[in-house]
Design a protein around this motif. Sequence first.
Motif, PDB file in Angstrom:
ATOM      1  N   LEU A  77      16.380  24.692  77.325  1.00  0.00           N
ATOM      2  CA  LEU A  77      15.088  25.069  77.881  1.00  0.00           C
ATOM      3  C   LEU A  77      15.329  26.174  78.914  1.00  0.00           C
ATOM      4  CD1 LEU A  77      14.912  21.975  76.981  1.00  0.00           C
ATOM      5  CD2 LEU A  77      12.932  21.862  78.475  1.00  0.00           C
TER       6      LEU A  77
ATOM      7  N   LEU B 292      11.380  18.846  83.368  1.00  0.00           N
ATOM      8  CA  LEU B 292      11.427  18.211  82.052  1.00  0.00           C
ATOM      9  C   LEU B 292      10.295  17.212  81.865  1.00  0.00           C
ATOM     10  CD1 LEU B 292      15.259  17.584  81.633  1.00  0.00           C
ATOM     11  CD2 LEU B 292      13.895  19.435  80.676  1.00  0.00           C
TER      12      LEU B 292
ATOM     13  N   ASP C 250       7.276  17.803  82.308  1.00  0.00           N
ATOM     14  CA  ASP C 250       6.095  18.503  81.813  1.00  0.00           C
ATOM     15  C   ASP C 250       5.697  17.909  80.458  1.00  0.00           C
ATOM     16  OD1 ASP C 250       4.997  20.760  79.912  1.00  0.00           O
ATOM     17  OD2 ASP C 250       4.548  21.430  81.947  1.00  0.00           O
TER      18      ASP C 250
ATOM     19  N   PHE D 108       7.087  19.677  77.327  1.00  0.00           N
ATOM     20  CA  PHE D 108       8.518  19.459  77.134  1.00  0.00           C
ATOM     21  C   PHE D 108       8.801  18.041  76.654  1.00  0.00           C
ATOM     22  CE2 PHE D 108       9.795  22.928  80.386  1.00  0.00           C
ATOM     23  CZ  PHE D 108       9.765  23.871  79.372  1.00  0.00           C
TER      24      PHE D 108
ATOM     25  N   LEU E 250      10.810  17.325  73.297  1.00  0.00           N
ATOM     26  CA  LEU E 250      12.097  16.646  73.404  1.00  0.00           C
ATOM     27  C   LEU E 250      12.132  15.387  72.533  1.00  0.00           C
ATOM     28  CD1 LEU E 250      12.806  16.920  77.241  1.00  0.00           C
ATOM     29  CD2 LEU E 250      14.001  18.096  75.397  1.00  0.00           C
TER      30      LEU E 250
ATOM     31  N   ARG F  99      18.786  22.388  80.739  1.00  0.00           N
ATOM     32  CA  ARG F  99      17.684  23.102  81.386  1.00  0.00           C
ATOM     33  C   ARG F  99      18.314  24.242  82.182  1.00  0.00           C
ATOM     34  NH1 ARG F  99      15.470  23.422  86.411  1.00  0.00           N
ATOM     35  NH2 ARG F  99      13.191  23.609  86.602  1.00  0.00           N
TER      36      ARG F  99
ATOM     37  N   ILE G 158      13.794  25.956  73.251  1.00  0.00           N
ATOM     38  CA  ILE G 158      12.350  25.741  73.408  1.00  0.00           C
ATOM     39  C   ILE G 158      11.790  26.844  74.296  1.00  0.00           C
ATOM     40  CG2 ILE G 158      10.539  24.186  74.174  1.00  0.00           C
ATOM     41  CD1 ILE G 158      12.333  21.860  73.660  1.00  0.00           C
TER      42      ILE G 158
END
Length: 356
Positions: free
Chosen positions: A93, A103, A105, A108, A112, A130, A154
């Motif tokens: 990410l 993460l 969010d 995400f 994931l 990340r 991503i």
Amino acid sequence: MSQSKRSAVKDPQADPAGPLSSEASPSPRTLQEMAKLAGVSAATVSRALADSDLIALKTRRRIQALAQKAGFSVNPAARMLRTRQSHTIALILPLGHEKGQHLSDPFFMAMLAYLADAVSQRGYDLLLRRIEPTQDDWLRQIIDRSRVDGVLVIGQSDQARVLQRVGEDYRPMVVWGQWHAQQSYVSVGVDNFEGGRLAAERLLLQGRQRLAFLGNTAVPEFEARYEGFLSQLQSVSRAAPVVVPAHLTSQDALAAAEQLFIDHPDIDGVFAASDVVAMSVIRAAATSGRSVPQDLSVIGFDDVPIAAQSNPPLTTIRQDLERGSELMCDLLFRRMKGEDCDSVRLPPQLIVRASG
């Protein structure tokens, strides 16, 4: 003849009818001992225990059952040295544009979950990274140092040049994001331009006159959403929207929306670059005394699971994250096998709820 065909033809011990007796040898400790026990070659045992489709399914299952009964397993480090495969996929990410995004969010979290399921179903592990890029070789370093078999990314963030450069000579990489004709890598993503156009069409249908777009147009995906939004307005000779380069964190987006309503009290329609931003707009509207959807229509983008539970439920542009994740994994594993694959653009869908 290809390597896979040579393996299938020249390994007579891979015949499902070969001897697989657990009485031949006690407690094998090496591949060679396991191969002797199974009555096949060491290569066949290695492939069968890796669940390779180069070995007939019946043979794989018999060898796997025998190995389990004998308490035999292949050392992962030794297998990686021998096959040059780690059975690990890096999931990256890059957050060059949004260093405050976490993460947790909702977008995400959804991606994931879907990607982890798709990767694990293929017998691979996931290495999650990340990244807040500080140098241009960050992606190359991950690939070289982590010894992964492939890479899923991503979002392009503001790292399009890095992805382009790596994609020129590294094939097993698939990116979720905005497609462009000259890109060197394979991507999967929604048609963001069309999604933005659908949002504008919906707001105009609702009779909204003064519109705004909240999102960072320096990000390729959000830029395409804005361009589609603007294109639809221009097609009916409407004024360009007010643009607010809001960040994706809920608190930053809330502050940006509150300032929007102070600076432009006549705004009656908002298209947000993400559902998180859109839900922050709804909160800001409430604190400024505006009612959604009576005074203000709000449309988001993504259709994350919590969008339907917002107050009021959020009208949004849906991108099929589950299908997109499946496609990303399918394309990645095909690239890992050396196949040529084309990028995929998914159609967006307008999901009408109470906010707009």
